[in-house]
Design a protein around this motif. Sequence first.
Motif: not given
Length: 95
Positions: A48-73
């Motif tokens: 619930v805390d790691r995989d699910l998002y209440p809105t599509k926009a929240a899931a997109i924002a989480a995806g962008r955050k993961k991509i930013d973290e990957q780019q930094a790495d």
Amino acid sequence: MSERTYPYKAWVLMPSFKIVEVELVECYGSWGRYMEWDKASSGKSYNVDRDLYPTKAAAIAAGRKKIDEQQADIAKRLERINKRIAALDKAERTA
């Protein structure tokens, strides 16, 4: 943790970064074990805390955050690689 009522819909960011809406039908586990996991109508369980998002926009924002973290790495790795190349170039010039 808030109480959830079933069924409910949430959004999931897949490993391919595709955003999918899922219907959650029950809490995974029994007698309060694994209360942080919900089971989808497909049978798959989601944290619930790691995989699910209440809105599509929240899931997109989480995806962008993961991509930013990957780019930094990747940037950190590239910096280390460039330092190693420089060290080898320096050693080659003095050889």
